[in-house]
Design a protein around this motif. Sequence first.
Motif, PDB file in Angstrom:
ATOM      1  N   ARG A  11      -8.532  16.987 -19.943  1.00 39.91           N
ATOM      2  CA  ARG A  11      -8.602  15.732 -20.697  1.00 39.91           C
ATOM      3  C   ARG A  11      -9.232  14.622 -19.860  1.00 39.91           C
ATOM      4  N   MET A  12      -8.872  14.547 -18.564  1.00 37.32           N
ATOM      5  CA  MET A  12      -9.459  13.527 -17.691  1.00 37.32           C
ATOM      6  C   MET A  12     -10.934  13.829 -17.431  1.00 37.32           C
ATOM      7  N   THR A  13     -11.272  15.094 -17.281  1.00 33.74           N
ATOM      8  CA  THR A  13     -12.681  15.459 -17.094  1.00 33.74           C
ATOM      9  C   THR A  13     -13.497  15.011 -18.306  1.00 33.74           C
ATOM     10  N   ALA A  14     -12.997  15.290 -19.516  1.00 33.71           N
ATOM     11  CA  ALA A  14     -13.687  14.867 -20.733  1.00 33.71           C
ATOM     12  C   ALA A  14     -13.770  13.341 -20.820  1.00 33.71           C
ATOM     13  N   THR A  15     -12.711  12.663 -20.401  1.00 33.24           N
ATOM     14  CA  THR A  15     -12.695  11.203 -20.420  1.00 33.24           C
ATOM     15  C   THR A  15     -13.759  10.637 -19.488  1.00 33.24           C
ATOM     16  N   LEU A  16     -13.824  11.151 -18.271  1.00 34.07           N
ATOM     17  CA  LEU A  16     -14.820  10.660 -17.312  1.00 34.07           C
ATOM     18  C   LEU A  16     -16.237  10.935 -17.803  1.00 34.07           C
ATOM     19  N   PHE A  57       0.839  -1.201   0.000  1.00 38.02           N
ATOM     20  CA  PHE A  57       0.000   0.000   0.000  1.00 38.02           C
ATOM     21  C   PHE A  57       0.875   1.253   0.000  1.00 38.02           C
ATOM     22  N   LYS A  58       1.910   1.271   0.829  1.00 39.16           N
ATOM     23  CA  LYS A  58       2.818   2.427   0.882  1.00 39.16           C
ATOM     24  C   LYS A  58       3.528   2.631  -0.458  1.00 39.16           C
ATOM     25  N   ARG A  59       3.970   1.530  -1.079  1.00 39.61           N
ATOM     26  CA  ARG A  59       4.641   1.638  -2.393  1.00 39.61           C
ATOM     27  C   ARG A  59       3.670   2.187  -3.440  1.00 39.61           C
ATOM     28  N   ASP A  60       2.446   1.680  -3.437  1.00 41.81           N
ATOM     29  CA  ASP A  60       1.450   2.171  -4.390  1.00 41.81           C
ATOM     30  C   ASP A  60       1.143   3.643  -4.166  1.00 41.81           C
ATOM     31  N   MET A  61       1.050   4.040  -2.903  1.00 37.59           N
ATOM     32  CA  MET A  61       0.781   5.449  -2.596  1.00 37.59           C
ATOM     33  C   MET A  61       1.922   6.325  -3.100  1.00 37.59           C
ATOM     34  N   GLN A  62       3.165   5.899  -2.894  1.00 39.92           N
ATOM     35  CA  GLN A  62       4.309   6.694  -3.344  1.00 39.92           C
ATOM     36  C   GLN A  62       4.385   6.721  -4.868  1.00 39.92           C
ATOM     37  N   THR A  63       4.086   5.597  -5.507  1.00 38.17           N
ATOM     38  CA  THR A  63       4.068   5.545  -6.973  1.00 38.17           C
ATOM     39  C   THR A  63       3.035   6.529  -7.517  1.00 38.17           C
ATOM     40  N   ALA A  64       1.839   6.499  -6.939  1.00 35.55           N
ATOM     41  CA  ALA A  64       0.778   7.417  -7.374  1.00 35.55           C
ATOM     42  C   ALA A  64       1.159   8.863  -7.101  1.00 35.55           C
ATOM     43  N   ALA A  65       1.741   9.128  -5.954  1.00 36.92           N
ATOM     44  CA  ALA A  65       2.098  10.498  -5.593  1.00 36.92           C
ATOM     45  C   ALA A  65       3.146  11.074  -6.545  1.00 36.92           C
ATOM     46  N   THR A  86      -5.693  -3.002 -10.129  1.00 41.11           N
ATOM     47  CA  THR A  86      -6.692  -2.037 -10.584  1.00 41.11           C
ATOM     48  C   THR A  86      -6.499  -1.727 -12.063  1.00 41.11           C
ATOM     49  N   ILE A  87      -5.248  -1.575 -12.486  1.00 44.15           N
ATOM     50  CA  ILE A  87      -4.948  -1.328 -13.897  1.00 44.15           C
ATOM     51  C   ILE A  87      -5.424  -2.504 -14.743  1.00 44.15           C
ATOM     52  N   ASP A  88      -5.128  -3.727 -14.289  1.00 43.15           N
ATOM     53  CA  ASP A  88      -5.552  -4.917 -15.034  1.00 43.15           C
ATOM     54  C   ASP A  88      -7.076  -4.991 -15.140  1.00 43.15           C
ATOM     55  N   GLN A  89      -7.782  -4.731 -14.041  1.00 42.45           N
ATOM     56  CA  GLN A  89      -9.247  -4.768 -14.076  1.00 42.45           C
ATOM     57  C   GLN A  89      -9.808  -3.677 -14.974  1.00 42.45           C
ATOM     58  N   THR A  90      -9.199  -2.503 -14.934  1.00 39.05           N
ATOM     59  CA  THR A  90      -9.650  -1.393 -15.767  1.00 39.05           C
ATOM     60  C   THR A  90      -9.459  -1.730 -17.247  1.00 39.05           C
ATOM     61  N   ALA A  91      -8.317  -2.311 -17.583  1.00 32.19           N
ATOM     62  CA  ALA A  91      -8.036  -2.673 -18.972  1.00 32.19           C
ATOM     63  C   ALA A  91      -9.016  -3.714 -19.501  1.00 32.19           C
ATOM     64  N   LEU A 117      -3.283   5.506 -12.940  1.00 37.08           N
ATOM     65  CA  LEU A 117      -2.230   6.241 -12.230  1.00 37.08           C
ATOM     66  C   LEU A 117      -2.518   7.738 -12.210  1.00 37.08           C
ATOM     67  N   GLY A 118      -3.050   8.270 -13.310  1.00 35.03           N
ATOM     68  CA  GLY A 118      -3.390   9.693 -13.348  1.00 35.03           C
ATOM     69  C   GLY A 118      -4.460  10.045 -12.335  1.00 35.03           C
ATOM     70  N   LEU A 119      -5.542   9.252 -12.305  1.00 33.87           N
ATOM     71  CA  LEU A 119      -6.599   9.517 -11.322  1.00 33.87           C
ATOM     72  C   LEU A 119      -6.090   9.338  -9.896  1.00 33.87           C
ATOM     73  N   SER A 120      -5.267   8.310  -9.684  1.00 38.72           N
ATOM     74  CA  SER A 120      -4.715   8.080  -8.349  1.00 38.72           C
ATOM     75  C   SER A 120      -3.813   9.222  -7.919  1.00 38.72           C
ATOM     76  N   SER A 121      -2.953   9.661  -8.839  1.00 40.16           N
ATOM     77  CA  SER A 121      -2.051  10.768  -8.544  1.00 40.16           C
ATOM     78  C   SER A 121      -2.832  12.044  -8.267  1.00 40.16           C
ATOM     79  N   PHE A 122      -3.812  12.308  -9.114  1.00 29.49           N
ATOM     80  CA  PHE A 122      -4.640  13.493  -8.917  1.00 29.49           C
ATOM     81  C   PHE A 122      -5.325  13.450  -7.548  1.00 29.49           C
ATOM     82  N   GLY A 123      -5.990  12.349  -7.243  1.00 32.07           N
ATOM     83  CA  GLY A 123      -6.726  12.241  -5.982  1.00 32.07           C
ATOM     84  C   GLY A 123      -5.830  12.388  -4.773  1.00 32.07           C
ATOM     85  N   LEU A 124      -4.680  11.737  -4.808  1.00 38.40           N
ATOM     86  CA  LEU A 124      -3.751  11.807  -3.684  1.00 38.40           C
ATOM     87  C   LEU A 124      -3.166  13.210  -3.546  1.00 38.40           C
ATOM     88  N   THR A 125      -2.748  13.792  -4.657  1.00 34.57           N
ATOM     89  CA  THR A 125      -2.153  15.131  -4.616  1.00 34.57           C
ATOM     90  C   THR A 125      -3.168  16.158  -4.140  1.00 34.57           C
TER      91      THR A 125
END
Length: 163
Positions: free
Chosen positions: A63-68, A44-52, A89-94, A115-123
Motif C-alpha cells: 500500500r505504501m509502495t503504491a502510495t509513493l 529526537f530520542k522520543r521521536d525515534m522510539q515513537t517511530a520504532a 513533519t506530519i503538519d508539513q506533510t498535511a 509515522l509508517g514511513l518513519s517506522s519502516f525506515g527505522l525498522t
Amino acid sequence: MTKRLTILAAALTAALPVAALAQQPQQQPVQQARQPSAAEIAAFKRDMQTAAQYPLPADFLPRMTATLNAIRAANISPPNAQNLSLAQTIDQTAAIPGLAPILSAHGFTARDFVLGLSSFGLTESLIRQPPPAGAQAPTPNPANVALLRAHQQDVDALVQAMN
C-alpha cells in the motif's frame, strides 16, 4: 547518551550542510554544524522510539509502495523535513497541496503516512545493521520486524519506491 545516538543526532543536524558543501566550489569556507541541545536530543530520542514502536498494518508494504508511486505520478514533492520533529513533519506533510486525496485513496492520513514511513525506515535499518550490544537504540516493534522479514520482496519494492 550512547555514542550511536550522538552520531545519529549529529548526522541528522549536519546532513544538510554536508550535502550543500559537496556541491560548492572548494574555495568557500566550511561552516560548522550546530550541535543539538539536550532538549533536541531528548525529543529526537522520543521521536525515534515513537517511530520504532508504531504498528505497521499487514498490508503496509504494498500500500505504501503504491502510495509513493501515486505521489510521484502526481509530481508532488515531499516537504523538507530535515531537523524537524515528527509532529512538525506530519503538519508539513498535511499542508502539501494535493497530497491528502492521494493519501486518503490509499488509506493513509498524513500522520499514518509519516509515522509508517518513519517506522519502516527505522525498522529496516535496525534489521539491516543491528546496533552494537549495550547501545540505547530504539527497540523496533516485534510485529514490524516479523512483517519486514516475511516480505523481503515487498521491502525491496518499497525501498526502491522511496528512492
